[in-house]
Write a protein that holds these residues in place. Structure first.
Motif, mmCIF file in Angstrom:
data_model
loop_
_atom_site.group_PDB
_atom_site.id
_atom_site.type_symbol
_atom_site.label_atom_id
_atom_site.label_comp_id
_atom_site.label_asym_id
_atom_site.label_seq_id
_atom_site.Cartn_x
_atom_site.Cartn_y
_atom_site.Cartn_z
ATOM 1 N N VAL A 1 -10.985 8.164 4.033
ATOM 2 C CA VAL A 1 -12.471 7.870 3.572
ATOM 3 C C VAL A 1 -13.235 8.645 4.936
ATOM 4 O O VAL A 1 -14.307 9.151 4.639
ATOM 5 C CB VAL A 1 -12.513 6.369 4.086
ATOM 6 C CG1 VAL A 1 -13.854 5.866 4.139
ATOM 7 C CG2 VAL A 1 -11.655 5.593 2.967
ATOM 8 N N THR A 2 -12.663 8.825 6.099
ATOM 9 C CA THR A 2 -13.682 9.204 7.313
ATOM 10 C C THR A 2 -13.764 10.885 6.855
ATOM 11 O O THR A 2 -14.824 10.950 6.925
ATOM 12 C CB THR A 2 -12.874 9.119 8.653
ATOM 13 O OG1 THR A 2 -12.799 7.668 8.802
ATOM 14 C CG2 THR A 2 -13.549 10.022 9.612
ATOM 15 N N CYS B 1 -6.222 2.467 -3.343
ATOM 16 C CA CYS B 1 -5.883 1.423 -2.394
ATOM 17 C C CYS B 1 -6.411 0.085 -2.586
ATOM 18 O O CYS B 1 -7.523 0.077 -2.965
ATOM 19 C CB CYS B 1 -6.577 1.995 -0.907
ATOM 20 S SG CYS B 1 -5.933 0.865 0.454
ATOM 21 N N HIS C 1 0.901 -1.140 0.112
ATOM 22 C CA HIS C 1 -0.045 -0.011 0.073
ATOM 23 C C HIS C 1 0.896 1.335 0.043
ATOM 24 O O HIS C 1 0.474 2.345 0.392
ATOM 25 C CB HIS C 1 -0.985 -0.025 1.093
ATOM 26 C CG HIS C 1 -1.994 -0.914 1.310
ATOM 27 N ND1 HIS C 1 -3.060 -0.649 1.006
ATOM 28 C CD2 HIS C 1 -1.699 -2.326 1.612
ATOM 29 C CE1 HIS C 1 -3.840 -1.870 0.962
ATOM 30 N NE2 HIS C 1 -3.137 -3.019 1.317
ATOM 31 N N ARG D 1 -8.056 4.802 5.515
ATOM 32 C CA ARG D 1 -9.561 5.042 6.311
ATOM 33 C C ARG D 1 -9.507 6.420 7.145
ATOM 34 O O ARG D 1 -10.562 7.044 7.225
ATOM 35 C CB ARG D 1 -9.638 3.934 7.121
ATOM 36 C CG ARG D 1 -10.216 2.675 6.364
ATOM 37 C CD ARG D 1 -10.606 1.535 7.462
ATOM 38 N NE ARG D 1 -10.179 1.309 8.482
ATOM 39 C CZ ARG D 1 -8.943 0.412 8.695
ATOM 40 N NH1 ARG D 1 -8.445 -0.336 7.602
ATOM 41 N NH2 ARG D 1 -8.358 0.375 9.700
ATOM 42 N N GLU D 2 -8.468 6.615 7.821
ATOM 43 C CA GLU D 2 -8.653 7.823 8.941
ATOM 44 C C GLU D 2 -8.445 9.117 8.133
ATOM 45 O O GLU D 2 -9.077 10.092 8.322
ATOM 46 C CB GLU D 2 -7.384 7.697 9.906
ATOM 47 C CG GLU D 2 -7.366 8.679 10.716
ATOM 48 C CD GLU D 2 -6.075 8.465 11.692
ATOM 49 O OE1 GLU D 2 -6.035 9.646 12.542
ATOM 50 O OE2 GLU D 2 -5.531 7.517 11.917
ATOM 51 N N ASP E 1 -6.930 -2.281 -0.652
ATOM 52 C CA ASP E 1 -7.704 -2.941 0.363
ATOM 53 C C ASP E 1 -8.132 -1.963 1.491
ATOM 54 O O ASP E 1 -7.123 -1.939 2.254
ATOM 55 C CB ASP E 1 -7.297 -4.276 0.720
ATOM 56 C CG ASP E 1 -8.126 -5.013 1.554
ATOM 57 O OD1 ASP E 1 -9.118 -4.386 2.099
ATOM 58 O OD2 ASP E 1 -8.006 -6.191 2.098
ATOM 59 N N ILE E 2 -8.885 -1.121 1.312
ATOM 60 C CA ILE E 2 -8.998 -0.197 2.392
ATOM 61 C C ILE E 2 -9.233 -0.536 3.659
ATOM 62 O O ILE E 2 -8.888 -0.020 4.870
ATOM 63 C CB ILE E 2 -10.309 0.800 1.773
ATOM 64 C CG1 ILE E 2 -9.770 1.614 0.801
ATOM 65 C CG2 ILE E 2 -10.507 1.804 3.043
ATOM 66 C CD1 ILE E 2 -11.090 2.517 0.030
ATOM 67 N N SER E 3 -9.698 -1.815 3.734
ATOM 68 C CA SER E 3 -10.146 -2.526 5.218
ATOM 69 C C SER E 3 -8.904 -2.827 5.975
ATOM 70 O O SER E 3 -8.780 -2.892 7.091
ATOM 71 C CB SER E 3 -10.948 -3.799 5.031
ATOM 72 O OG SER E 3 -10.273 -4.683 4.271
ATOM 73 N N ARG E 4 -7.676 -2.913 5.043
ATOM 74 C CA ARG E 4 -6.537 -3.236 5.604
ATOM 75 C C ARG E 4 -5.607 -2.078 5.728
ATOM 76 O O ARG E 4 -4.384 -2.293 6.127
ATOM 77 C CB ARG E 4 -5.776 -4.510 4.939
ATOM 78 C CG ARG E 4 -6.544 -5.639 5.067
ATOM 79 C CD ARG E 4 -5.978 -6.868 4.318
ATOM 80 N NE ARG E 4 -4.962 -6.952 4.336
ATOM 81 C CZ ARG E 4 -4.016 -8.016 4.750
ATOM 82 N NH1 ARG E 4 -4.786 -8.987 5.252
ATOM 83 N NH2 ARG E 4 -2.671 -7.828 5.013
ATOM 84 N N HIS E 5 -6.047 -0.782 5.459
ATOM 85 C CA HIS E 5 -5.238 0.135 5.349
ATOM 86 C C HIS E 5 -5.576 1.494 6.212
ATOM 87 O O HIS E 5 -6.369 2.394 5.831
ATOM 88 C CB HIS E 5 -5.185 0.823 3.823
ATOM 89 C CG HIS E 5 -3.901 1.691 3.941
ATOM 90 N ND1 HIS E 5 -3.343 1.687 2.619
ATOM 91 C CD2 HIS E 5 -2.992 2.250 4.785
ATOM 92 C CE1 HIS E 5 -2.339 2.679 2.461
ATOM 93 N NE2 HIS E 5 -2.086 2.925 3.781
ATOM 94 N N PRO E 6 -5.311 1.383 7.596
ATOM 95 C CA PRO E 6 -5.660 2.551 8.613
ATOM 96 C C PRO E 6 -5.711 3.897 8.212
ATOM 97 O O PRO E 6 -6.477 4.730 8.316
ATOM 98 C CB PRO E 6 -5.215 2.129 9.765
ATOM 99 C CG PRO E 6 -4.307 0.760 9.639
ATOM 100 C CD PRO E 6 -4.290 0.435 8.212
#
Length: 146
Positions: A114-115, A100, A12, A110-111, A102-107
């Motif tokens: 995405v947020t 990305c 990533h 996400r922070e 795999d967003i679920s595995r990339h804090p």
């Protein structure tokens, strides 16, 4: 380059670089003279699989960060018609999300991407629509609605 791109996709690297760029742009006025250095340090300190031995992680990370800061930022400024780098936060966030794997595995994505898109997106769009309406219909020219 092939080894680097394979490693970059698996770890990533590029979406992390963009997430760090988005975070740094949110603090642009404080960090404007140290953005590339700040991003490089964040990338070197993150917990990821090591680069292949044939690559110099520090040197490649610094080159990638500086090139992204210089060329991607210039391209985004031109494309967005922006005059202020802070206005590029939204395009950088969106590009990071799309890049990305795999967003679920990339804090960080996400922070920092995405947020804010989910939490601030509606308000940002609402403000832009309001500003465009105000520019399109100057004071005194608003239609009278019941």
């Amino acid at each position: 380059m092939k080894d680097f791109q394979k490693w970059a996709l698996e770890t990533h690297f590029w979406c992390e670089l963009l997430a760090q760029l988005a975070l740094t742009l949110t603090h642009y006025s404080k960090f404007k003279n140290t953005i590339a250095v700040t991003i490089t340090k964040a990338l070197l300190l993150r917990d990821s699989a090591p680069m292949p031995d044939s690559l110099n992680q520090s040197e490649i990370t610094e080159m990638a960060t500086h090139a992204t800061w210089r060329y991607l930022l210039e391209g985004l400024i031109i494309a967005a018609g922006a005059y202020d780098p802070e206005s590029l936060i939204w395009p950088v966030r969106v590009i990071a999300v799309f890049m990305c794997p795999d967003i679920s595995r990339h804090p960080a994505v996400r922070e920092h991407c995405v947020t804010p898109i989910v939490e601030e997106g509606r308000a940002k769009i609402r403000d832009e629509v309001r500003d465009r309406l105000v520019n399109a219909f100057p004071a005194g020219s608003w239609p009278s609605w019941p």
